[in-house]
Design a protein around this motif. Sequence first.
Motif, short mmCIF file in Angstrom:
data_model
loop_
_atom_site.label_atom_id
_atom_site.label_comp_id
_atom_site.label_asym_id
_atom_site.label_seq_id
_atom_site.Cartn_x
_atom_site.Cartn_y
_atom_site.Cartn_z
N THR A 141 0.83 -1.21 0.00
CA THR A 141 0.00 0.00 0.00
C THR A 141 0.86 1.25 0.00
N LEU A 142 1.92 1.25 0.82
CA LEU A 142 2.82 2.39 0.86
C LEU A 142 3.48 2.61 -0.50
N ALA A 143 3.84 1.53 -1.16
CA ALA A 143 4.46 1.64 -2.48
C ALA A 143 3.51 2.29 -3.48
N SER A 144 2.24 1.90 -3.45
CA SER A 144 1.28 2.50 -4.38
C SER A 144 1.11 3.99 -4.12
N TRP A 145 1.03 4.39 -2.84
CA TRP A 145 0.92 5.82 -2.51
C TRP A 145 2.18 6.58 -2.93
N MET A 146 3.36 5.99 -2.74
CA MET A 146 4.61 6.68 -3.07
C MET A 146 4.75 6.87 -4.58
N VAL A 147 4.31 5.88 -5.36
CA VAL A 147 4.34 6.04 -6.81
C VAL A 147 3.44 7.20 -7.22
N GLY A 148 2.24 7.26 -6.62
CA GLY A 148 1.33 8.35 -6.92
C GLY A 148 1.88 9.71 -6.54
N VAL A 149 2.49 9.80 -5.35
CA VAL A 149 3.06 11.07 -4.89
C VAL A 149 4.21 11.50 -5.80
N SER A 150 5.08 10.58 -6.17
CA SER A 150 6.22 10.91 -7.03
C SER A 150 5.75 11.43 -8.38
N ASP A 151 4.79 10.74 -8.98
CA ASP A 151 4.26 11.16 -10.27
C ASP A 151 3.60 12.54 -10.15
N SER A 152 2.89 12.76 -9.06
CA SER A 152 2.18 14.02 -8.86
C SER A 152 3.14 15.19 -8.68
N VAL A 153 4.19 15.00 -7.89
CA VAL A 153 5.16 16.07 -7.65
C VAL A 153 5.85 16.48 -8.95
N ILE A 154 6.22 15.49 -9.76
CA ILE A 154 6.88 15.79 -11.03
C ILE A 154 5.95 16.53 -11.97
N ASP A 155 4.72 16.02 -12.11
CA ASP A 155 3.76 16.66 -13.02
C ASP A 155 3.46 18.10 -12.59
N MET A 156 3.20 18.29 -11.31
CA MET A 156 2.85 19.62 -10.82
C MET A 156 4.02 20.59 -10.99
N GLY A 157 5.23 20.11 -10.71
CA GLY A 157 6.41 20.97 -10.84
C GLY A 157 6.62 21.44 -12.26
N VAL A 158 6.45 20.53 -13.22
CA VAL A 158 6.68 20.89 -14.62
C VAL A 158 5.55 21.75 -15.16
#
Length: 306
Positions: A141-158
């Motif tokens: 479960t933690l892995a799924s949340w971390m993948v989502g957070v990582s993708d979100s941070v990159i998308d939002m930053g760009v």
Amino acid sequence: MELWNHTSLSDLILLGLFGYLFLFSLVILASAVALLGSILFLLLIQANRHLHIPRYFFLSQLSIMDLIVMSTVVPKMAANLLSGHKSISWGASATQIFLVVMVTGAECFLLAFMAYDRYVAVCHPLRYPVLMNWKACCLLTLASWMVGVSDSVIDMGVVFSFPYCGSLEVDHFFCEVPALLRLSCADTSLFEDLIYACCVVMLLLPLVVIVASYTRVLTAVIRMPSAEGKQKALTTCSSHLAVVGLYYGGAMFSYMQRASSRTPMGDRATSIFYTILTPMLNPLIYSLRNREVTRALRKVLERWGL
């Protein structure tokens, strides 16, 4: 981050989903059903110790994801239509993008882990307590949340690194990445191609796990000598497959398209699936054909004298 440089500009304008009050009322009704269903499902899992097993732990995480998406999108959409003010600040738009991208990315992998859970339960029942212990469930479960957070941070930053010097009217009912990129006065084609490639990987990789898991499950079910065992296995797996079909149907149609073939109307239509319809149907799918859930609900109602 360039986001803070945008705060001096005027707020964005959300054009909304539609202007008809009747259709809007249907969306609000569906949203209320989704919110109440997810909250009731979470409370039911928490109240009944027989539901404190890995399968329902994953389902509780799915309900939390549904609640986050609904709480991010629907209140602002309703407030804008009822008040007549369609503006949204840059900070609020960044919050919407972060939360929606995080949850959609995390849900892809959570559905894959849920399929693996069913595979282990059906194909390796004796090893299930070892393979799917609480530590393993928490790590998945933690892995799924971390993948989502990582993708979100990159998308939002760009996304917020691009300049926005033209129209500030977002042709959508919430701030979604493709809708916001249309407003940029810079060339975003490279980033849009990268988003497309990333979405293909994040959707297809979990889908391969899901298909492989259920191929093995169906093979094992066919070989079962007991008709009752077959029925139980098919019932528990069919509900998950229904949710996978709903989620991936909308997500693949929405994200696995080239930017050149996307339209604002198409984006709005497919976004309804994973922001409103899927969260509304998830609790119904997992409860109506589930004896454990209906039994737990009956006990709670009896305890309340209903």
